[in-house]
Design an enzyme around this catalytic site. Sequence first.
Site, PDB file in Angstrom:
ATOM      1  N   LYS A 204       0.814  -1.229   0.000  1.00 20.35           N
ATOM      2  CA  LYS A 204       0.000   0.000   0.000  1.00 20.35           C
ATOM      3  C   LYS A 204       0.838   1.265   0.000  1.00 20.35           C
ATOM      4  O   LYS A 204       2.028   1.255   0.259  1.00 20.35           O
ATOM      5  CB  LYS A 204      -0.995  -0.055   1.161  1.00 20.35           C
ATOM      6  N   ARG A 245      -3.347  -9.878   5.073  1.00 21.51           N
ATOM      7  CA  ARG A 245      -3.775 -10.069   3.684  1.00 21.51           C
ATOM      8  C   ARG A 245      -2.652  -9.560   2.792  1.00 21.51           C
ATOM      9  O   ARG A 245      -2.359  -8.365   2.793  1.00 21.51           O
ATOM     10  CB  ARG A 245      -5.078  -9.269   3.487  1.00 21.51           C
TER      11      ARG A 245
HETATM   12  N1  PMM Z   1      -7.474  -3.925   0.895  1.00 18.62           N
HETATM   13  C1  PMM Z   1      -7.816  -4.014  -0.411  1.00 18.62           C
HETATM   14  C2  PMM Z   1      -8.867  -4.854  -0.825  1.00 18.62           C
HETATM   15  N2  PMM Z   1      -9.549  -5.606   0.069  1.00 18.62           N
HETATM   16  N3  PMM Z   1      -9.903  -6.293   2.285  1.00 18.62           N
HETATM   17  C3  PMM Z   1      -9.596  -6.218   3.589  1.00 18.62           C
HETATM   18  N4  PMM Z   1     -10.285  -6.947   4.485  1.00 18.62           N
HETATM   19  N5  PMM Z   1      -8.590  -5.417   4.044  1.00 18.62           N
HETATM   20  C4  PMM Z   1      -7.848  -4.634   3.214  1.00 18.62           C
HETATM   21  O1  PMM Z   1      -6.953  -3.907   3.689  1.00 18.62           O
HETATM   22  C5  PMM Z   1      -8.169  -4.679   1.812  1.00 18.62           C
HETATM   23  C6  PMM Z   1      -9.212  -5.536   1.390  1.00 18.62           C
HETATM   24  C7  PMM Z   1      -7.074  -3.201  -1.417  1.00 18.62           C
HETATM   25  O2  PMM Z   1      -5.889  -3.826  -1.810  1.00 18.62           O
HETATM   26  P1  PMM Z   1      -5.730  -4.649  -3.199  1.00 18.62           P
HETATM   27  O3  PMM Z   1      -6.241  -3.780  -4.300  1.00 18.62           O
HETATM   28  O4  PMM Z   1      -4.270  -4.906  -3.302  1.00 18.62           O
HETATM   29  O5  PMM Z   1      -6.514  -5.918  -3.095  1.00 18.62           O
END
Ligand code: PMM
Length: 274
Positions: A204, A245
């Site tokens: 991020k 995650r």
């Molecule tokens: N961040 C993203 C998408 N889904 N879900 C949860 N629970 N927590 C997060 O921090 C989160 C998420 C965005 O990141 P990506 O685009 O790399 O998936």
Amino acid sequence: MGILNVTPDSFSDGGCWLDPGRAVEHGLALAARGADMVDVGGESTRPGARRVPVEEELARVLPVVRGLARQGVLVSIDTMRARVAEAAVDAGARIVNDVSGGRADEAMAKTAARAGVPFVVMHWRGQSQGMDDLAGYGDVVAEVVAEVGRQMDAVVSAGVDPEQVVLDPGLGFAKGRSDDWALLAALDAWAVLDRPLLVGPSRKRFLGELLADPATGEPRPARERDDATSAAAVLAAAQGAWAVRVHEVRAAADAVRVEAAVRAHRMTAGQVPV
Ligand code: PMM
């Protein structure tokens, strides 16, 4: 939790796994590299992202959820839509991960309750298109914990079993420069809500800014933030997080195992756990 974005526009892996066969293969590889579960998403939530039509989201995620579940992978569905959550659970998903914590779709909490699977309530203040403008906190940790606590009460009132609720501080979602760091530094503040914590630091912006090129000030590109992500994963694990995650599973899974081994040693050596 390994990340599998079946999207053309996610910020670091957009366009990589649009073909369902390749996506399933990648999900299996994430599991083989140490992921206990794979989070399948069909709609980007990057700052500024536009919503995709529900039919498109369904077409992206369902073959992948089905393919992975059939092969024994524990699948989480990353969606803000009740219809997608319901169809994904029917296709074999066993966790519903809603970045809006049930706020984007009023049918979501009831759908999650009916499904009877764990439901992730992430801190969220609004859709991606305007979310950077929604950052603004006095005491970010206290406010984020309080807002998520209220949202947890709302989904429990809608029928979700409190034992099935997982919480998430929502790193990068309506968060300003120092907010992500403040949240990552104080995960113990979530103990008052007494639920497992999922933390999503992977690649991020706050990591990219920390590692910016000293000459140009340009943030480190997203795909070169995995070592920093593993460091953040360890810090989250050391503060008791239930899961992190991440995109690059192997390094993060190894790193949290090192942390767990040290913690276990401290316990057996009779030292006070920190
Ligand atoms: N961040 C993203 C998408 N889904 N879900 C949860 N629970 N927590 C997060 O921090 C989160 C998420 C965005 O990141 P990506 O685009 O790399 O998936």
